[in-house]
Structures are given as structure tokens and as C-alpha cells.
Design an enzyme around this catalytic site. Structure first.
Site, PDB file in Angstrom:
ATOM      1  N   ASP A  13      69.499 165.423 -50.153  1.00 35.51           N
ATOM      2  CA  ASP A  13      70.828 164.803 -50.260  1.00 35.51           C
ATOM      3  C   ASP A  13      70.753 163.326 -50.593  1.00 35.51           C
ATOM      4  O   ASP A  13      71.574 162.534 -50.139  1.00 35.51           O
ATOM      5  CB  ASP A  13      71.626 165.008 -48.953  1.00 35.51           C
ATOM      6  N   LYS A  16      70.629 163.105 -55.805  1.00 35.92           N
ATOM      7  CA  LYS A  16      69.913 163.572 -57.003  1.00 35.92           C
ATOM      8  C   LYS A  16      70.856 163.989 -58.103  1.00 35.92           C
ATOM      9  O   LYS A  16      70.607 163.758 -59.270  1.00 35.92           O
ATOM     10  CB  LYS A  16      69.030 164.779 -56.656  1.00 35.92           C
ATOM     11  N   GLY A  40      72.251 171.483 -52.916  1.00 36.39           N
ATOM     12  CA  GLY A  40      73.643 171.151 -53.203  1.00 36.39           C
ATOM     13  C   GLY A  40      73.684 169.847 -53.958  1.00 36.39           C
ATOM     14  O   GLY A  40      73.293 168.819 -53.418  1.00 36.39           O
ATOM     15  N   HIS A  41      74.070 169.897 -55.202  1.00 30.14           N
ATOM     16  CA  HIS A  41      74.115 168.679 -56.010  1.00 30.14           C
ATOM     17  C   HIS A  41      75.559 168.398 -56.413  1.00 30.14           C
ATOM     18  O   HIS A  41      76.216 169.243 -57.006  1.00 30.14           O
ATOM     19  CB  HIS A  41      73.241 168.832 -57.267  1.00 30.14           C
ATOM     20  N   GLN A 223      65.899 169.850 -52.680  1.00 32.52           N
ATOM     21  CA  GLN A 223      65.407 169.419 -51.369  1.00 32.52           C
ATOM     22  C   GLN A 223      64.594 168.123 -51.553  1.00 32.52           C
ATOM     23  O   GLN A 223      64.942 167.324 -52.397  1.00 32.52           O
ATOM     24  CB  GLN A 223      64.609 170.519 -50.653  1.00 32.52           C
TER      25      GLN A 223
HETATM   26  P1  IMP Z   1      66.277 176.611 -45.901  1.00 33.43           P
HETATM   27  O1  IMP Z   1      65.843 175.907 -47.159  1.00 33.43           O
HETATM   28  O2  IMP Z   1      67.660 177.207 -46.009  1.00 33.43           O
HETATM   29  O3  IMP Z   1      65.259 177.573 -45.391  1.00 33.43           O
HETATM   30  O4  IMP Z   1      66.425 175.486 -44.756  1.00 33.43           O
HETATM   31  C1  IMP Z   1      65.299 174.816 -44.225  1.00 33.43           C
HETATM   32  C2  IMP Z   1      65.596 173.357 -43.942  1.00 33.43           C
HETATM   33  O5  IMP Z   1      65.806 172.662 -45.164  1.00 33.43           O
HETATM   34  C3  IMP Z   1      66.864 173.122 -43.126  1.00 33.43           C
HETATM   35  O6  IMP Z   1      66.676 171.995 -42.298  1.00 33.43           O
HETATM   36  C4  IMP Z   1      67.900 172.828 -44.173  1.00 33.43           C
HETATM   37  O7  IMP Z   1      68.971 172.075 -43.647  1.00 33.43           O
HETATM   38  C5  IMP Z   1      67.073 172.024 -45.159  1.00 33.43           C
HETATM   39  N1  IMP Z   1      67.596 172.059 -46.529  1.00 33.43           N
HETATM   40  C6  IMP Z   1      67.534 173.067 -47.411  1.00 33.43           C
HETATM   41  N2  IMP Z   1      68.101 172.718 -48.581  1.00 33.43           N
HETATM   42  C7  IMP Z   1      68.508 171.448 -48.446  1.00 33.43           C
HETATM   43  C8  IMP Z   1      69.150 170.518 -49.335  1.00 33.43           C
HETATM   44  O8  IMP Z   1      69.431 170.777 -50.500  1.00 33.43           O
HETATM   45  N3  IMP Z   1      69.410 169.283 -48.808  1.00 33.43           N
HETATM   46  C9  IMP Z   1      69.078 168.946 -47.538  1.00 33.43           C
HETATM   47  N4  IMP Z   1      68.477 169.783 -46.692  1.00 33.43           N
HETATM   48  C10 IMP Z   1      68.195 171.027 -47.135  1.00 33.43           C
END
Ligand code: IMP
Length: 429
Positions: A13, A16, A40-41, A223
Site C-alpha cells: 500500500d 504503487k 489493491g492498486h 505487496q
Molecule cells: P494473503 O496475501 O491474503 O495471504 O495475506 C497475507 C498478508 O499479506 C496479510 O497480512 C495481508 O494483509 C497482506 N497483504 C496481502 N496483499 C496485500 C496488499 O496488496 N497490500 C498490503 N498487504 C497485503
């Protein structure tokens, strides 16, 4: 011709979407290489706000977009997102969007297990997005995943589903959650096949052709390095490698094709989900950053945890992520704060550390060592040149550069695309 990879240098977040959108205008093709619709962009273009999860941000600029083999693709989410952006006036078809035929599919069993496991973890939960990302990557390395190309072979699908259901129904049963039936899943996949297959192709081959044709490629990471499955705050991480090296394996190009690595970092720190966060603020300043920075997850809507800029963490991300230049975002959110703190290292059980060690106990016990800087009273909001910035804001940025050992090559001062100070064009050879 130079290519560029963009990756997050904190916990995601970092803004990007805006940077990728801005760079996409200079690129010919935009490629996603890891993650899935957990990302999420947000892109603000004129009076339209686009929220993208799985689609590469280049679509907003009408650029050719590729979902690489390293991405885990939920076909329902993909089709829904295509429909949503079409509703906003974007044209999305196989002419502008290609999906690697060897990308892994996310099936309904994956979010079901993701959520059931999180539930079972109770207060030890990772805080996943619940979208099935982890289980889908597990299937990939366990060699039982159903991939995009399998949609063209009903017999392969049927045989693979037997293995999938043996595995998942056993686990779901154990967790006391409803099991899945084969007929229903198979019919669902067969119905999805004609909608997804027109987008499928050997993406590596197209990228090779584009590269040989001198086209500029933008690799769009999702991420961030501190959520990398190897280098992040394990186990509070996502299930893919988020470092720039993944751009190569996750899209089927050699490492030399990746080009300049741009790391994105916010001028402060945020994180969603659980896990260590040494500079987290539980006070009024943390609240202020959250409100002023509108820190809510695009995917989950969860409020983000906020804290001071952690230079020790970003320095580590710069090293392991291969970051050559930093894009610093949301500097304007710090406007008006009388005093700013930057974390330069940690004290853990009486010892000084320059970086966050790997052991979870040590990470949880890390107490930040701060350097205190004077804030600025003027506004940095919307600045488009260094001369527009308050002098103290420039000092803050310069100090960050020194501490993280990477130059700031881009500075973003508002959500608007043009409110950007470019020090170096990342695409320049
Ligand atoms: P998962 O990717 O859904 O397995 O989540 C694993 C961890 O990554 C969690 O703490 C999520 O909140 C975090 N996470 C996954 N995608 C994002 C993103 O796009 N931005 C911020 N955190 C993310």
C-alpha cells in the site's frame, strides 16, 4: 531498451498504483508477475478512480497488459474486475490483456481453506485477505495446481480435480467446514473455460518478441518486500516472493530483462494484517496519519496500522529487493507535524540491531531507535519541483536517502498523477 520493475519496499500500500500508472505512460507493456487479487492498486485519473486488484495498472492507459505465470488467478475475480472497469469506460479484451497459460488458478476451495485456517488460528491469525492466495501457491509447489491451460482439457481437469478434492475436503472436514462436490466444481470450470481461454497464451514468448522488438516493459509488483515469503516478517507475510528477482521467473524472461528496480516507500509506514511493526504508533499521531493519509485497505477495507518511517526496514528491503532507486510517496501527509522520527535500527533484548532479525520473537520485541527531525510548517502538497518543497521537507528526504542507501528518484506529493517530482526517468538507459 531499458525495462523497469516496480516493487513495494515496506508492507504494501505504498502508492504503487499511482507510480505504475505514471510509468505506464512511458512503457509499451505492463506485466504482473506475482500475487493475485489480494493486491489493491488505486489509480486516480482526472475525476475517475480505478481500483484494480488483479489487472495490471497499464490497462487504464490502454497499454498491452500481461498477467504472468507467477500470478495466481481467480477466474471469477478476473472476469468480475474486467466487467467493473468496462463499466468505467475502459476497453478490455484479448487484444490488450494476455494471461500466461501456465499461471495457477484459484478455485473456490482456496478461499474456503484460507478463511477456515485463519478462523482456527484465533488470535494468532496472519490477517490474510481471505482470497485463497496461500493455498493456491501451496498447490503450485505441491504440483497439484490447476492451471489456465488445463481449462482446455476437460479430462485433465477432471483428473486434477480428484486430487484437489481429496486434499481439500480432508482438510475442510477436519476444520468442520462444508466440503466441495466434484460435479459442481467441474461444471463451473468448464463454463469458465470459454471466457478465460481467449486471454491465454505462452506469455513468455510474447514478452520475448516484444523485448526483441525494442519495446519497453514495466514489471508491476504487488505487496512488498516485507511481505515476501522468504525475506519478509515470516510467517506474517504473503505466499509469493515479492522481490524484483521474481519479475524474471514470474513472467518468463531472463534476469537481465528486468532492468531498473524502483522501490516504492511511503514517507511514513503502514501495515495491514497482523505481525511485527516496530515503529507503529498507538497515539494521536498514528491516528492523524491514518485519517490524513486515508489509510484503509483497498481490498479488505480494513484500517491500516500507521507509524514513523522505518529506515532500517527500508534499507533491508533495498538490499534484498535489489532496489536501485526509491519512489517516496505521501510526503504531504507529514505536512504540519512539528517533529518527525525516523527509525535507524532496533534494540532487542538489550542488543543493538541494524536490521530486523529473522526470529519472530526478536521481531516482536524490537524497540525502534529513533533519530528526531524538525518538521515543516509549509505545504509540500502538490509540489512538482524541489523548489516547491519546504526546506525541512527536502532535508527529511535527503536523510532518508542516506539511511536507506538508495537515491530518491521519484517523489509523489498528492494522489494526482502529475504531482510528482522526477529526479531520474527510470526508463532512461
Ligand atoms: P494473503 O496475501 O491474503 O495471504 O495475506 C497475507 C498478508 O499479506 C496479510 O497480512 C495481508 O494483509 C497482506 N497483504 C496481502 N496483499 C496485500 C496488499 O496488496 N497490500 C498490503 N498487504 C497485503
Amino acid at each position: 531498451m531499458a525495462n523497469v520493475a516496480v516493487i513495494g519496499a515496506q508492507w504494501g500500500d505504498e502508492g504503487k498504483g499511482k507510480v505504475v500508472d505514471w510509468l505506464a505512460s512511458r512503457a509499451d507493456v505492463v506485466v504482473r508477475f506475482q500475487g493475485g487479487h489480494n493486491a489493491g492498486h488505486t489509480l486516480v485519473v482526472g475525476n475517475q478512480t480505478y481500483k484494480l486488484s488483479l489487472l495490471p495498472s497499464g490497462l487504464v492507459r490502454g497499454k498491452l497488459c500481461v498477467i504472468g505465470n507467477g500470478v495466481v488467478v481467480d477466474p471469477d475475480a478476473l472476469l468480475a474486475e474486467i466487467e467493473r472497469v468496462r463499466g468505467q469506460g475502459l476497453s478490455v479484451g484479448p487484444d490488450v490483456l494476455r494471461v500466461a497459460e501456465n499461471a495457477v488458478l484459484i478455485l473456490p476451495v482456496h478461499p474456503a481453506l484460507d478463511k477456515a485456517r485463519e478462523e482456527a488460528r484465533g488470535d494468532k491469525k496472519i490477517g490474510t485477505t481471505g482470497r485463497g492466495i496461500g493455498p493456491a501457491y501451496e498447490d503450485k509447489v505441491a504440483r497439484r495446481a490447476i492451471r489456465v491451460a488445463d481449462l482446455a482439457e476437460p479430462e485433465t481437469l477432471s483428473a486434477k480435480l480428484d486430487e484437489t478434492l481429496l486434499h481439500y475436503n480432508t482438510l475442510l472436514r477436519g476444520l468442520g467446514v462444508a466440503e466441495f462436490g466434484k460435479e459442481e466444481l467441474l461444471n463451473k470450470l468448464l463454463a469458465l473455460a470459454p471466457k478465460i481461454l481467449p486471454y491465454a497464451e505462452p506469455a513468455w514468448e510474447r514478452l520475448d518478441e516484444l523485448r526483441r522488438g525494442g519495446k519497453r516493459i514495466l514489471f508491476e509488483g504487488a505487496q512488498a518486500v516485507m511481505l515476501d515469503v522468504d525475506h519478509g516478517t515470516y510467517p506474517f507475510v504473503t505466499s509469493s516472493n515479492t522481490v524484483a528477482a521474481t519479475a524474471s521467473a514470474g513472467s518468463g524472461v531472463g534476469p537481465g530483462a528486468v532492468g531498473f528496480v524502483l522501490g516504492i516507500a511511503k514517507a511514513y509506514t503502514t501495515r495491514v494484517g497482523s505481525g511485527p511493526f516496530p515503529t507503529e504508533l498507538h497515539d494521536e499521531i498514528g491516528k492523524h496519519l491514518g485519517e490524513r493519509g486515508r489509510e484503509f485497505g483497498v481490498v479488505t477495507g480494513r484500517p491500516r496500522r500507521c507509524g514513523w518511517f522505518d529506515a532500517a526496514l527500508v534499507r533491508q528491503a533495498v538490499k534484498v529487493g535489489g532496489v536501485q532507486g526509491l519512489a517516496l510517496t505521501k510526503l504531504d501527509i507529514l505536512d504540519g507535524l512539528p517533529e518527525l522520527k525516523i527509525c535507524t535500527g532496533y534494540r532487542i533484548n538489550g542488543k543493538h540491531y541494524k536490521h530486523l532479525p529473522a526470529a519472530p520473537g526478536a521481531q516482536a520485541a524490537a524497540v525502534p531507535e529513533y533519530e528526531v527531525m524538525e518538521g515543516w510548517s509549509g505545504s509540500s502538497h502538490g509540489a512538482r519541483s524541489w523548489a516547491d518543497l519546504p526546506a525541512q521537507a527536502v532535508k527529511y528526504v535527503r536523510r532518508i536517502e542516506e539511511l536507506v542507501e538508495a537515491p530518491v528518484t521519484l517523489l509523489s506529493t498528492s494522489p494526482e498523477r502529475d504531482d510528482t517530482i522526477m529526479v531520474r526517468d527510470p526508463f532512461a538507459d
